[in-house]
Design an enzyme around this catalytic site. Structure first.
Site, PDB file in Angstrom:
ATOM      1  N   ALA A 279     -50.176  49.391  54.140  1.00 28.29           N
ATOM      2  CA  ALA A 279     -49.782  50.770  53.850  1.00 28.29           C
ATOM      3  C   ALA A 279     -48.840  51.296  54.919  1.00 28.29           C
ATOM      4  O   ALA A 279     -48.908  52.453  55.320  1.00 28.29           O
ATOM      5  CB  ALA A 279     -51.021  51.649  53.731  1.00 28.29           C
TER       6      ALA A 279
ATOM      7  N   GLY B 116     -44.525  51.482  55.949  1.00 28.02           N
ATOM      8  CA  GLY B 116     -43.394  51.963  55.168  1.00 28.02           C
ATOM      9  C   GLY B 116     -43.138  51.113  53.938  1.00 28.02           C
ATOM     10  O   GLY B 116     -42.861  51.633  52.854  1.00 28.02           O
TER      11      GLY B 116
ATOM     12  N   PHE C  89     -26.252  53.374  67.702  1.00 28.14           N
ATOM     13  CA  PHE C  89     -27.235  52.356  68.045  1.00 28.14           C
ATOM     14  C   PHE C  89     -26.477  51.077  68.358  1.00 28.14           C
ATOM     15  O   PHE C  89     -25.271  50.977  68.065  1.00 28.14           O
ATOM     16  CB  PHE C  89     -28.163  52.133  66.848  1.00 28.14           C
TER      17      PHE C  89
ATOM     18  N   GLN D  35     -37.611  38.771  68.067  1.00 30.36           N
ATOM     19  CA  GLN D  35     -36.797  39.673  68.898  1.00 30.36           C
ATOM     20  C   GLN D  35     -37.569  40.242  70.083  1.00 30.36           C
ATOM     21  O   GLN D  35     -38.665  40.778  69.917  1.00 30.36           O
ATOM     22  CB  GLN D  35     -36.295  40.838  68.045  1.00 30.36           C
TER      23      GLN D  35
ATOM     24  N   HIS E  76     -37.221  43.173  72.540  1.00 32.60           N
ATOM     25  CA  HIS E  76     -36.450  44.411  72.706  1.00 32.60           C
ATOM     26  C   HIS E  76     -36.157  44.575  74.191  1.00 32.60           C
ATOM     27  O   HIS E  76     -37.040  44.414  75.016  1.00 32.60           O
ATOM     28  CB  HIS E  76     -37.266  45.590  72.184  1.00 32.60           C
TER      29      HIS E  76
ATOM     30  N   LEU F 256     -42.511  50.636  73.906  1.00 28.10           N
ATOM     31  CA  LEU F 256     -41.076  50.700  73.638  1.00 28.10           C
ATOM     32  C   LEU F 256     -40.397  51.973  74.134  1.00 28.10           C
ATOM     33  O   LEU F 256     -40.927  53.067  74.019  1.00 28.10           O
ATOM     34  CB  LEU F 256     -40.833  50.599  72.133  1.00 28.10           C
TER      35      LEU F 256
ATOM     36  N   GLU G 182     -33.814  52.209  71.696  1.00 31.63           N
ATOM     37  CA  GLU G 182     -32.392  51.970  71.913  1.00 31.63           C
ATOM     38  C   GLU G 182     -31.613  53.284  71.784  1.00 31.63           C
ATOM     39  O   GLU G 182     -30.516  53.425  72.318  1.00 31.63           O
ATOM     40  CB  GLU G 182     -31.934  50.994  70.816  1.00 31.63           C
TER      41      GLU G 182
ATOM     42  N   ARG H 148     -29.208  43.461  70.623  1.00 31.21           N
ATOM     43  CA  ARG H 148     -30.434  43.389  71.414  1.00 31.21           C
ATOM     44  C   ARG H 148     -30.638  42.066  72.133  1.00 31.21           C
ATOM     45  O   ARG H 148     -31.098  42.027  73.274  1.00 31.21           O
ATOM     46  CB  ARG H 148     -31.641  43.638  70.515  1.00 31.21           C
TER      47      ARG H 148
ATOM     48  N   HIS I 134     -41.062  42.304  70.197  1.00 32.85           N
ATOM     49  CA  HIS I 134     -40.871  43.491  69.374  1.00 32.85           C
ATOM     50  C   HIS I 134     -40.879  43.246  67.873  1.00 32.85           C
ATOM     51  O   HIS I 134     -41.513  43.981  67.118  1.00 32.85           O
ATOM     52  CB  HIS I 134     -39.540  44.114  69.781  1.00 32.85           C
TER      53      HIS I 134
ATOM     54  N   ARG J 277     -32.037  41.021  64.655  1.00 34.06           N
ATOM     55  CA  ARG J 277     -31.989  42.255  63.880  1.00 34.06           C
ATOM     56  C   ARG J 277     -31.295  43.360  64.660  1.00 34.06           C
ATOM     57  O   ARG J 277     -31.504  43.501  65.850  1.00 34.06           O
ATOM     58  CB  ARG J 277     -33.399  42.716  63.549  1.00 34.06           C
TER      59      ARG J 277
ATOM     60  N   SER K 287     -34.563  47.788  60.490  1.00 34.83           N
ATOM     61  CA  SER K 287     -35.865  47.389  59.975  1.00 34.83           C
ATOM     62  C   SER K 287     -36.487  48.464  59.110  1.00 34.83           C
ATOM     63  O   SER K 287     -37.009  48.191  58.028  1.00 34.83           O
ATOM     64  CB  SER K 287     -36.829  47.033  61.096  1.00 34.83           C
TER      65      SER K 287
HETATM   66  C1  LIG Z   1     -42.358  50.692  68.885  1.00 35.47           C
HETATM   67  C2  LIG Z   1     -41.476  50.334  67.744  1.00 35.47           C
HETATM   68  C3  LIG Z   1     -40.323  51.069  67.476  1.00 35.47           C
HETATM   69  C4  LIG Z   1     -39.501  50.740  66.412  1.00 35.47           C
HETATM   70  N1  LIG Z   1     -38.398  51.500  66.164  1.00 35.47           N
HETATM   71  C5  LIG Z   1     -37.610  51.199  65.095  1.00 35.47           C
HETATM   72  C6  LIG Z   1     -36.475  52.002  64.776  1.00 35.47           C
HETATM   73  O1  LIG Z   1     -36.165  52.973  65.461  1.00 35.47           O
HETATM   74  N2  LIG Z   1     -35.735  51.663  63.710  1.00 35.47           N
HETATM   75  C7  LIG Z   1     -36.044  50.599  62.920  1.00 35.47           C
HETATM   76  O2  LIG Z   1     -35.340  50.358  61.951  1.00 35.47           O
HETATM   77  N3  LIG Z   1     -37.114  49.827  63.189  1.00 35.47           N
HETATM   78  C8  LIG Z   1     -37.906  50.104  64.257  1.00 35.47           C
HETATM   79  N4  LIG Z   1     -38.998  49.322  64.522  1.00 35.47           N
HETATM   80  C9  LIG Z   1     -39.379  48.269  63.582  1.00 35.47           C
HETATM   81  C10 LIG Z   1     -40.076  48.856  62.372  1.00 35.47           C
HETATM   82  O3  LIG Z   1     -40.743  50.032  62.736  1.00 35.47           O
HETATM   83  C11 LIG Z   1     -41.104  47.913  61.770  1.00 35.47           C
HETATM   84  O4  LIG Z   1     -40.532  46.673  61.571  1.00 35.47           O
HETATM   85  C12 LIG Z   1     -41.596  48.440  60.433  1.00 35.47           C
HETATM   86  O5  LIG Z   1     -42.077  49.738  60.575  1.00 35.47           O
HETATM   87  C13 LIG Z   1     -42.632  47.572  59.804  1.00 35.47           C
HETATM   88  O6  LIG Z   1     -43.087  48.188  58.628  1.00 35.47           O
HETATM   89  P1  LIG Z   1     -44.056  47.462  57.616  1.00 35.47           P
HETATM   90  O7  LIG Z   1     -44.295  48.396  56.486  1.00 35.47           O
HETATM   91  O8  LIG Z   1     -43.538  46.127  57.306  1.00 35.47           O
HETATM   92  O9  LIG Z   1     -45.395  47.219  58.437  1.00 35.47           O
HETATM   93  P2  LIG Z   1     -46.416  48.189  59.196  1.00 35.47           P
HETATM   94  O10 LIG Z   1     -45.971  49.584  59.277  1.00 35.47           O
HETATM   95  O11 LIG Z   1     -46.788  47.498  60.445  1.00 35.47           O
HETATM   96  O12 LIG Z   1     -47.649  48.198  58.223  1.00 35.47           O
HETATM   97  C14 LIG Z   1     -48.465  47.083  58.019  1.00 35.47           C
HETATM   98  C15 LIG Z   1     -49.591  47.486  57.123  1.00 35.47           C
HETATM   99  O13 LIG Z   1     -50.323  46.335  56.738  1.00 35.47           O
HETATM  100  C16 LIG Z   1     -51.696  46.571  56.894  1.00 35.47           C
HETATM  101  N5  LIG Z   1     -52.352  45.285  57.128  1.00 35.47           N
HETATM  102  C17 LIG Z   1     -51.959  44.308  57.976  1.00 35.47           C
HETATM  103  N6  LIG Z   1     -52.818  43.274  57.893  1.00 35.47           N
HETATM  104  C18 LIG Z   1     -53.762  43.612  56.995  1.00 35.47           C
HETATM  105  C19 LIG Z   1     -54.918  42.967  56.479  1.00 35.47           C
HETATM  106  N7  LIG Z   1     -55.308  41.760  56.876  1.00 35.47           N
HETATM  107  N8  LIG Z   1     -55.647  43.613  55.569  1.00 35.47           N
HETATM  108  C20 LIG Z   1     -55.306  44.853  55.146  1.00 35.47           C
HETATM  109  N9  LIG Z   1     -54.219  45.510  55.592  1.00 35.47           N
HETATM  110  C21 LIG Z   1     -53.463  44.882  56.503  1.00 35.47           C
HETATM  111  C22 LIG Z   1     -51.795  47.540  58.030  1.00 35.47           C
HETATM  112  O14 LIG Z   1     -53.003  48.244  57.974  1.00 35.47           O
HETATM  113  C23 LIG Z   1     -50.597  48.424  57.758  1.00 35.47           C
HETATM  114  O15 LIG Z   1     -50.942  49.413  56.820  1.00 35.47           O
HETATM  115  C24 LIG Z   1     -39.821  49.638  65.607  1.00 35.47           C
HETATM  116  C25 LIG Z   1     -40.953  48.897  65.871  1.00 35.47           C
HETATM  117  C26 LIG Z   1     -41.780  49.217  66.928  1.00 35.47           C
HETATM  118  C27 LIG Z   1     -42.955  48.359  67.219  1.00 35.47           C
END
Ligand SMILES: Cc1cc2nc3c(=O)[nH]c(=O)nc-3n(C[C@H](O)[C@H](O)[C@H](O)COP(=O)(O)OP(=O)(O)OC[C@H]3O[C@@H](n4cnc5c(N)ncnc54)[C@H](O)[C@@H]3O)c2cc1C
Ligand code: SF4
Ligand code: SF4
Ligand code: FES
Lengths: 587, 230
Positions: free
Chosen positions: A15, A17, A119, A240, A242, A252, A255, A286, A353, A398, A403
């Site tokens: 759950a 993005g 960026f 990656q 960072h 973090l 950037e 990066r 990262h 990346r 992302s």
């Molecule tokens: C500190 C930080 C700053 C960042 N800043 C940027 C930025 O400025 N711009 C940009 O483009 N990107 C940025 N990124 C990268 C980007 O935020 C992430 O790559 C992205 O948000 C990942 O989204 P996601 O939906 O794939 O996963 P996540 O948001 O990590 O969600 C994963 C979901 O899966 C669920 N899940 C995982 N395993 C299980 C399981 N076994 N059972 C049930 N549920 C599970 C979790 O509960 C969670 O709901 C940043 C990353 C970090 C760490």
């Protein structure tokens, strides 16, 4: 006792993005959807994204999606698939408008449009002047987006299973994925969720490394589940680092700080990026900046008592800009580095990262693997999106801001494709008891008592090993030694034990299950890295210092079974424009 | 350093107890790090946490009588003995893990999403920087629950009073120039309880780890209601 079972058209695991944006599409259609997350949705790590999301809106400087595409292809060190990249960069624009309409509180320009900042790796006119492409809500963009998506899902009445942990995928008798076995964390009881289509959106695996910007929950669960289902992971060697994590902590510093005009200095106060990237300087890609910092420290120009970090200077921006554009950074730096950036620089060092690689998909989020009739055959009913997936738009490196874009664009597309799929495949699939039993074994294995290493001890050892042997610079020797240690850890893990056998909210058990995932994913990284004998993007080998397009312009595919590797070609042909041929990458 | 934590595991314990652990303090240690040390010594100890940087809102606990986020609370700021308990007034699931269902329900009850009746423009809906500034101090809420679980009105009337976190979000949407459901939102908050049980005791402001001010937001909603003659 039979395991309780629930049925849905679609199951979304994750759950963040990606998962939430997919769920929104499905909720709008007549499709029943279950969203499973091991934490309450707004605790997902998307919440931590700071700097922003890229889209060529041209609100601040001239821009268009084609330039964005060029930067992304170049940033990927020509390993990204150009059809997927073109698609993402075009979709970026409507995607950001859609987010704004959904309520994201973007920062604003004087004319009322969305604020955009510079960026790394962004240019106008195919490699010309710096562009400003990153749409931001101060330095809390991820928080703003994740909360808005969750809010829209409340409105859409999406069915959530909060604090349920997915254990493994399950299959029907024909071998088609029929859902997943999950564990209700509160009660400690298993639940089978059957669905016609399953989407993995489980996020990254930064916890593989000791020092990381990733949260405690980023343990690569979906990737490991995929591996155990016999499906390979793609391009996992490209991890990656960072450039600017708070030194010693890994947290973090976006950037965006450099995008707003901050820069890096070494112990002599020298603005060293001018030497490594004369044109783009602190806003080079990066991988380039991270290597420069590590080199400065290695060559003795690090700051601090142990000369083990460099300094990120932003006091010259003034309190007003810092408080308006980077309030979260000021807060974090004060709390965790004891430095108020209005007055003093922030001590920084690269931090683990982002995984560029992941579950191989096409641009509709469908999982694809090499099979009889080619290298990209669709696995019926299985989807992946977000950081755990690899479409591949990031290739070997990346770009910042790409992302959040990736998770939104492909989350949405996967949601849309699932609607079609469920329409075309309306029949319920029944899980094969043998498959279910296999998934259950992951859980019951921890019921064994007696002597054995405590799981948490292995975890610390494992994460240190990955950091020491699969970091920013990688040589054959260091990596081969690391692989040896990992194999040994994998063996020892078989004897790991849990002292706590209780059921209700047993976090030790969850962490043990996560550790198993971490080890699987760590091996994928280590084996893919050891075998790639070139330097490309984030994969940097002093023993093979240059990029080798003749032999290595291809995607790695790692199979868990026998630590086997396979390769497939890069898709160099975009959808409508001409392809960008590989060129030397200078910033 | 001694740290005393609330222990209760329904699988094995008849009733809750406090258990004391010895943790070696290190420079820059946050309460979350100390709790992780406790977990290393005793894996049966459970608490929620994730990001470690105060943005996910998982690790709200009550320490020495005050709610806080463990990951951004330096142990040097805490008087010994450090006594850590679950949020007050919530059903305990295990150790420091509480059931937050009602808190989330109250959040959902204020329709925390942008509502527009006009059709959308092709591009962004424009908003001046000044109008956007109205959302600062509101949208940053991380739903940690520190405020609502320290609010006396919430303890006494959890079914009827919406609590500071939900009301802060109610105001977040009322304050957004893009939102077009002001009347609907105000109608829904009318009555003696949902909003008006706030007695400006200010506990919520005192504990919010993000420095937000639910009391002020509640005041603004009341003002708007008066203005609209509701
Ligand atoms: C500190 C930080 C700053 C960042 N800043 C940027 C930025 O400025 N711009 C940009 O483009 N990107 C940025 N990124 C990268 C980007 O935020 C992430 O790559 C992205 O948000 C990942 O989204 P996601 O939906 O794939 O996963 P996540 O948001 O990590 O969600 C994963 C979901 O899966 C669920 N899940 C995982 N395993 C299980 C399981 N076994 N059972 C049930 N549920 C599970 C979790 O509960 C969670 O709901 C940043 C990353 C970090 C760490
Ligand atoms: S000010 Fe109102 S909402 Fe805040 S703690 Fe007091 S009664 Fe509760
Ligand atoms: S208002 Fe503050 S204390 Fe209350 S839930 Fe939001 S962030 Fe937490
Ligand atoms: S662990 Fe995320 S807020 Fe403390």
């Amino acid at each position: 006792m039979p395991i309780p079972t629930r049925h849905f058209d679609a199951l979304i695991i994750g759950a963040g993005g990606a998962g939430l944006n997919a769920a929104l599409q499905l909720a709008g259609a007549e499709t029943s959807v279950a969203v499973v997350s091991k934490v309450f949705p707004t605790r997902s790590h998307t919440v931590a994204a700071q700097g922003g999301v890229n889209a060529a809106l041209a609100n601040v400087l001239p821009d268009n999606w084609h330039w964005h595409m060029f930067d992304t292809v170049k940033g990927s060190d020509y390993l990204g698939d150009q059809d997927a990249i073109e698609f993402m960069c075009r979709e970026a624009i409507p995607t950001v408008y859609e987010l704004e309409h959904a309520g994201v509180p973007f920062s604003r320009l004087d004319n009322g449009k969305i604020y955009q900042r510079a960026f790394g790796g962004q240019s106008q006119d195919f490699g010309g002047d710096q562009a400003a492409r990153t749409c931001a809500a101060a330095d809390r963009t991820g928080h703003a987006i994740l909360h808005t998506l969750y809010q829209q899902n409340i409105r859409a009445k999406t069915h959530f299973f909060d604090e349920y942990f997915a254990l493994d995928l399950v299959r029907d008798k024909e071998g088609v994925i029929s859902g997943a076995l999950v564990l209700e964390i509160e009660t400690g009881e298993p639940l089978l969720i059957e669905a016609k289509a399953t989407l993995l959106a489980t996020g990254g695996c930064g916890q593989v490394f000791r020092t990381t910007s990733n949260a405690h929950i980023n343990t690569g669960d979906g990737c490991a589940m995929t591996l155990r289902a016999g499906i390979p992971l793609m391009d996992m060697e490209f991890y990656q680092f960072h450039p600017t994590g708070i030194a010693g902590k890994g947290l973090l510093i976006t950037e965006g700080v450099r995008g707003e005009g901050g820069f890096l200095v070494n112990k002599d106060g020298e603005r060293f990026m001018e030497r490594y990237a004369p044109r783009a300087k602190d806003l080079a890609s990066r991988d380039v900046v991270a290597r420069s910092i590590v080199t400065e420290v290695k060559e003795g120009r690090g700051a601090g008592e142990n000369a083990d970090y460099v300094l990120l200077k932003l006091d010259h921006l003034g309190a007003d800009v810092i408080d308006k554009r980077l309030p979260g950074i000021r807060e974090s730096s004060r709390i965790f580095a004891g430095a108020d950036p209005i007055r003093e620089p922030i001590p920084v060092f690269p931090t683990a990262h982002y995984q560029m690689g992941g579950i191989p998909t096409d641009r509709f989020g469908r999982v694809v693997i090499p099979a009889r009739y080619g290298s990209e055959e669709i696995i019926s009913g299985l989807y992946a999106a977000g950081e755990c997936a690899c479409a591949s738009v990031h290739g070997a490196n990346r770009l910042g801001g790409n992302s959040l874009l990736d998770i939104l664009v492909f989350g949405r597309l996967a949601g849309k494709d699932i609607i079609e799929y469920v329409r075309a495949n309306p029949h319920r699939r029944e899980t094969d008891p043998a498959s279910l039993e296999q998934a259950m074994a992951r859980l019951t294995r921890w019921e064994r008592t007696g002597d054995g290493v405590p799981a948490h001890q292995l975890k610390a050892e494992f994460r240190k090993c990955m950091e020491d042997h699969a970091g920013v610079f990688r040589t054959e020797e260091v990596m081969a030694e690391g692989y040896g240690k990992l194999c040994e850890l994998r063996e020892r893990f078989k004897d790991a034990r849990l002292a706590d056998q209780s059921k209700v909210f047993n976090t030790a058990r969850i962490e043990a299950l996560e550790l198993e995932n971490l080890i699987d994913v760590g091996l994928a990284i280590a084996v893919s890295a050891l075998n790639r004998k070139e330097s490309r993007g984030a994969h940097s080998r002093p023993d093979y210092p240059s990029r080798d397009d003749i032999n290595w312009m291809k995607h790695s595919l790692y199979y868990r079974d026998g630590d086997r590797l396979d390769y497939k070609p890069v898709r160099t042909k975009p959808l409508t424009v001409e392809s960008f041929p590989p060129k030397e990458r200078v910033y | 350093m001694k740290i005393s934590v609330y222990r209760y595991n329904p699988d094995v314990d008849k009733k809750p107890r406090m258990q004391t652990y010895e943790v070696r303090p290190v420079q820059g240690m946050m309460l979350r790090d100390a709790l992780l040390e406790v977990k290393k010594q005793d894996e049966s100890f459970a608490f929620r946490h994730s990001c470690g940087e105060g943005v996910c809102g998982s690790d709200g606990v009550n320490v020495n009588g005050k709610n806080c986020l463990a990951c951004i609370t330096p142990i040097t700021e805490l008087k010994e003995p450090i006594v850590v308990r679950p949020f007050p007034g919530r059903p305990v699931i295990r150790d420091l893990v509480v059931d937050m269902t009602q808190f989330y329900e109250q959040y959902r009850a204020v329709k925390p999403y942008l509502i527009r009746t006009d059709s959308f423009p092709e591009r962004e809906i424009t908003q001046s920087p000044e109008d956007r500034d109205q959302l600062d101090g509101l949208y940053e809420c991380i739903l940690c629950g520190c405020c609502s679980t320290s609010c006396p009105s919430f303890w006494w009337n959890p079914e009827k009073f919406l609590g500071p976190a939900a009301l802060l979000q109610a105001w977040r949407f009322l304050a957004d120039t893009r939102d077009q459901a002001t009347d609907e939102r105000l109608d829904a908050l009318d009555g003696p309880y949902k909003l008006f049980r706030c007695h400006t005791i200010m506990n919520c402001v005192d504990v919010c780890p993000k420095g937000l001010n639910p009391t002020r937001a509640i005041g603004r909603i009341k003002d708007l209601m008066l203005e609209k003659g509701l």
